[in-house]
Design a protein around this motif. Sequence first.
Motif, PDB file in Angstrom:
ATOM      1  N   LYS A  16      12.509  33.265  53.445  1.00  0.00           N
ATOM      2  CA  LYS A  16      13.542  32.909  52.471  1.00  0.00           C
ATOM      3  C   LYS A  16      12.943  32.759  51.078  1.00  0.00           C
ATOM      4  O   LYS A  16      13.542  33.178  50.077  1.00  0.00           O
ATOM      5  CB  LYS A  16      14.224  31.599  52.885  1.00  0.00           C
ATOM      6  N   ASP A  19      12.070  36.265  49.748  1.00  0.00           N
ATOM      7  CA  ASP A  19      13.281  36.977  49.321  1.00  0.00           C
ATOM      8  C   ASP A  19      13.780  36.460  47.985  1.00  0.00           C
ATOM      9  O   ASP A  19      14.143  37.247  47.097  1.00  0.00           O
ATOM     10  CB  ASP A  19      14.371  36.838  50.385  1.00  0.00           C
ATOM     11  N   PHE A  20      13.774  35.126  47.811  1.00  0.00           N
ATOM     12  CA  PHE A  20      14.231  34.559  46.545  1.00  0.00           C
ATOM     13  C   PHE A  20      13.370  35.043  45.390  1.00  0.00           C
ATOM     14  O   PHE A  20      13.882  35.481  44.352  1.00  0.00           O
ATOM     15  CB  PHE A  20      14.216  33.031  46.589  1.00  0.00           C
ATOM     16  N   ARG A  23      13.922  38.805  44.648  1.00  0.00           N
ATOM     17  CA  ARG A  23      15.219  39.072  44.026  1.00  0.00           C
ATOM     18  C   ARG A  23      15.302  38.479  42.625  1.00  0.00           C
ATOM     19  O   ARG A  23      15.874  39.088  41.712  1.00  0.00           O
ATOM     20  CB  ARG A  23      16.337  38.504  44.912  1.00  0.00           C
ATOM     21  N   TRP A 147      20.474  34.866  49.108  1.00  0.00           N
ATOM     22  CA  TRP A 147      20.328  35.160  47.683  1.00  0.00           C
ATOM     23  C   TRP A 147      21.664  35.409  46.995  1.00  0.00           C
ATOM     24  O   TRP A 147      22.506  36.157  47.487  1.00  0.00           O
ATOM     25  CB  TRP A 147      19.420  36.355  47.453  1.00  0.00           C
ATOM     26  N   LYS A 149      22.563  35.517  42.602  1.00  0.00           N
ATOM     27  CA  LYS A 149      22.075  35.182  41.265  1.00  0.00           C
ATOM     28  C   LYS A 149      22.736  33.892  40.779  1.00  0.00           C
ATOM     29  O   LYS A 149      23.962  33.776  40.789  1.00  0.00           O
ATOM     30  CB  LYS A 149      22.389  36.299  40.263  1.00  0.00           C
TER      31      LYS A 149
END
Length: 284
Positions: A16, A19-20, A23, A147, A149
């Motif tokens: 996690k 991925d954050f 991204r 995720w 934004k």
Amino acid sequence: MKKIIIPVDFSFYSKKSIDFAVRASEYIPSEILLLHVIDIPAGAFPHTADFIETDPKAEFKKYEDELLLIRQSILDTTPGLQVNARVEFGNVNGTILEVAKSERADYIVMSTIGDSGIKEKLLGSKTAFIIGKSPIPVIAIPWDYEWEKPERLLLATNNYEKPGPELNTFFEIADLFMAAVHIVTFTDEENADAIQYMEAGRKMREYAETIMKTYQEDNLTTAHLVGPDFEDSIQTYIRERNIGMLCMITYRKGFWSRLFNPSYTKRMSYHSNVPLLAIPAQEK
């Protein structure tokens, strides 16, 4: 270019945080360092091999290969991103902080297990420890976070920080995400009288004026939260306003020792269902 350290234990939870960071790099120019620490109890050196079931070199190579596979998978999907991998022997918490210092990192991004009955074990406790000790900002990613934004960033403060490094960090992140800014203060209704309540409201209005003037922040929303529990009040606000990231500035000492200090922010890292940005206050 921001340098980001991501501690990796190859669990679902650390995926996690990876991925954050990947991204978020679409908005925050970043260089990522994937770090795995082979845990050695304090004082074990130089007898490292006594605490590893297999040959230390083989153990090191195994984890290095796994990190390099993760690195390659990142590069396959985000080819322009600079990603490095590093394996270290040592105490996990201490080594993360040492590497962040030696690498002059800007952020540490870590996952947290969340409020699931085992919230003070594994990565949850490590993330909480790092928040309390790190001299650089830490972003804690909830285990069940997907995720998105951040369109709205929330700064929770009872200290009304003056413009400086801490607020600069917060507004830099907000600008990079092109996010609207919310600022809230909290009053415990069970321990505050009418005068304290009114004073908090006045301070927030004055603070809003300072923020808008200093940071040219026209899209600013402020609120004075009142209730019996800070965490519940914050979570309600986050849910109702669709907040994408919570920020708290942590203090090691001072008269705001109960709210917004490292231990309280560590508690929030277990409960928040959005990323938590913990910014350490600069030592005066």
